[in-house]
Each structure stands twice: as C-alpha cells, then as structure tokens.
Motif scaffolding. Structure first.
Motif, short mmCIF file in Angstrom:
data_model
loop_
_atom_site.label_atom_id
_atom_site.label_comp_id
_atom_site.label_asym_id
_atom_site.label_seq_id
_atom_site.Cartn_x
_atom_site.Cartn_y
_atom_site.Cartn_z
N HIS A 39 -8.59 -2.07 -7.39
CA HIS A 39 -8.98 -3.43 -7.08
C HIS A 39 -9.44 -4.62 -8.14
O HIS A 39 -10.32 -4.25 -8.86
N ILE A 44 -5.30 3.08 -5.61
CA ILE A 44 -5.30 1.86 -5.29
C ILE A 44 -6.50 1.28 -6.24
O ILE A 44 -7.26 1.85 -6.58
N ASP A 78 0.55 -1.08 0.40
CA ASP A 78 0.05 0.12 0.07
C ASP A 78 0.99 1.10 0.03
O ASP A 78 0.96 2.00 1.01
N PRO A 91 -6.22 -6.42 -3.75
CA PRO A 91 -5.95 -4.63 -4.04
C PRO A 91 -4.61 -4.56 -3.99
O PRO A 91 -3.61 -5.18 -3.72
#
Length: 343
Positions: free
Chosen positions: A170, A168, A147, A174
C-alpha cells in the motif's frame, strides 16, 4: 541460477484412470516451440515413443477435471492452431497397439501448457542497477496494480521458471509485488528477464509478459576510456561527440548516462596508436546533455558480459544569457545536470 527463493513449475498430480493390464512403454510428451504460449498463438504437442503404437490418446486436466482432449490414429504431432484460455492445463499422452479393445500404455509425465496474455502485463526493474559487478547482489522487482497471487520470473533461453507469492503493498494505490534476489552475481545469471502475474484459481493462465530487462555483469574485461573532442565543458549549440576507445578490439561499445545504456557498434577501424575507437555523436549540445557518462565494451559471443566501466566523464553545458543592463554584455552560466552513480 542462484535465486534465493523460487519454486518449480506447478503440476497437478491427480489420480488418473490406471492403464489396463499389459500397459507399458511409457511415452513422453513435449510442446513446440514452447509450453508457454501467447493467447492466439499456436503450439504443437508431440508424443514420443519407441513402441509402435497405432492409436493415441491425449488426456487433459484442468482444476482436477480430467477429460480426453484427443483420441485417434497415432501421430507424433498434434497442432493447436489458435490457442485460447480453454487450452490451458495439464496434458499427458498414452498409446495403444490396437484400435479395437486397446490396451493403453502408461501415461506420459505431465506437461503444463500455460497461456499468456490473459491479464495486463506487470513491470520489472532491477535494484540497485541492471549493471552488476561480479559477486554483488541484485533484486528483480515484479510489480502490478492487479491483485495477482503470484509472480513468475523467466530468463530467456532456459525452460525453468521461478515463482514467488505476491505481496500486497500500500503506497497510495495498492499494488502487488514480488522480489527475486540474486545473492552472488555470476556470468550465468546475466541475461534477459521477463515476469508474469497469475491467479491461484487459474494457475495455467498468466498475464502478458513484462517488457524485457537485460541484467549485465560488468568487470569482465579491462576498462575502455571515454573523452570528448572539446573537453568536459561545451557551449550550448556546439556539436558534441563522445569517443570510447580501448586496447581491446571489442565488437560493441555501450554508452551509459544516468543508468540508461545505449549501444553503438564499433566502426571496425584501428587508430594509428594501436587503439580501437568508436565516436558517438550526441548532436547539438543543450542542458539535457549535461551529466555523468561511462562506457563499456563487449563481444558478440557474450553480449551480457561487459568490461569494467571507463572512468567517469562529467559533461557540462554552458548557456549564453543576456542581462538587461545598459552595457548588455553577455555572461556565461554553467549548468551541470546531476546524476546518480552508475555501476
């Protein structure tokens, strides 16, 4: 460089304690071999000044915390022998003419020391291809399952980095991604690229670099030709050799199959008809060798600038099969591997 979105390296510009009256002769600070240092590597900080300072002070800033990193007799070089994450931060240097009651010069401009290898490396890819026609566009995708808050793109041979915030995405699991776009490809944009990931709380700590990606500009020279000694259809088990030739004395030929380039050095001899040629043995033919091939030429002095591609060579591999009938006569099946168009 013609990226549509980028940001200069981030420097923290906090208020430092002012120099005492009489401070002057601002020095400069540099890092050798680079201010971007792998974890466990070494780096040398060099404070440059025309003034005859006898005392040196190096100031370090990490997330608004200012501290003295080093103070002592003035030496132009200070080596950090084994870099850790504790060494990441913003550095400045200052000098003084006396050791007792020193009057410090103005501090140098900030120097950011980045430590890499702190996180797992991201991946990098080029779309639609890493082989790009002049004037065309290409997008470099940096991608990670971590992340990250931002991605940093680096081109080999230049000191400037390009940064974009991570998005981000998906798709199943993710992941984070950033897209760096070159709108109009020129020879100066060609080269080797890597990308890094970083977190906003630790801006001077980056991931390990991605695997390198070569971005090549094509169409710079006249196209070579590509052929086989037996024609475009060969039998399974036969030895297959591709020949790339041209009137231009290229230093290197590049064979591309399904978008993957392989390099083969020119053997250095010239054929009787005045063409230069290199033979590329593929080995014993099997269905895997079927597909679409092209070749390019280039020179040592400009390895990222290739010729126009040769005409397509569609290679087919035939396989002998036996039908279980009374006659048991052999029959031939032609297997042609499909592949996308190659730039």
């Amino acid at each position: 460089m013609s990226f549509t979105s980028w940001a200069a390296p981030h420097f923290l510009l906090e208020d430092l304690p002012p120099s005492l009256p009489g401070g002057h002769n601002q020095p400069s600070l540099s890092a050798w071999p680079s201010p971007v240092v792998p974890l466990g590597g070494r780096v040398t900080l060099r404070c440059h000044s025309h003034a005859r300072f006898v005392f040196l002070k190096i100031i370090k800033t990490v997330r608004s915390h200012i501290s003295e990193f080093h103070k002592g007799p003035f030496k132009k070089s200070f080596m950090i022998k084994r870099v850790t994450t504790a060494h990441a931060g913003i550095y400045r240097c200052s000098g003084a003419h006396t050791r007792i009651h020193p009057v410090w010069s103005a501090v140098s401009d900030p120097l950011e020391i980045v430590v890499t290898g702190v996180f797992t490396k991201p991946s990098i890819s080029a779309h639609p291809s890493s082989l790009v026609h002049p004037g065309s566009s290409v997008t470099l995708h940096c991608l990670s399952e971590l992340d990250f808050d931002k991605f940093i793109l680096h081109k080999k041979g230049i000191t400037q980095h390009f940064q974009l915030p991570a998005k981000i995405i998906h798709a199943g699991l993710p992941y984070t991604q950033a897209n760096f776009s070159i709108d109009t490809m020129t020879p100066t944009d060609a080269g080797t690229y890597t990308c890094y990931g970083s977190l906003s709380h630790y801006p001077c700590e980056w991931s390990a670099p991605s695997d390198p990606l070569d971005i090549v500009i094509t169409g710079q020279y006249q196209k070579p030709s590509l052929s086989t000694q037996m024609g475009p259809m060969v039998g399974s088990g036969e030895n297959v050799t591709l020949s790339c030739s041209s009137k231009t004395p290229f230093d290197k030929y590049h064979l591309s199959r399904e978008g993957e380039a392989r390099d083969h050095w020119l053997s250095g001899w010239q054929s009787h008809n005045g063409t230069f040629q290199v033979h590329v043995p593929l080995g014993t033919a099997n269905p895997f060798h079927g597909g679409t091939y092209r070749c390019y030429g280039s020179f040592k002095g400009s390895p990222y600038e290739w010729s126009s591609p040769s005409d397509l060579l569609n290679l087919s591999v035939t396989v002998q099969i036996m039908e279980r009938k009374v006659s048991s006569q052999p029959q031939t099946l032609t297997i042609v591997s499909s592949s996308p168009n190659i730039q």
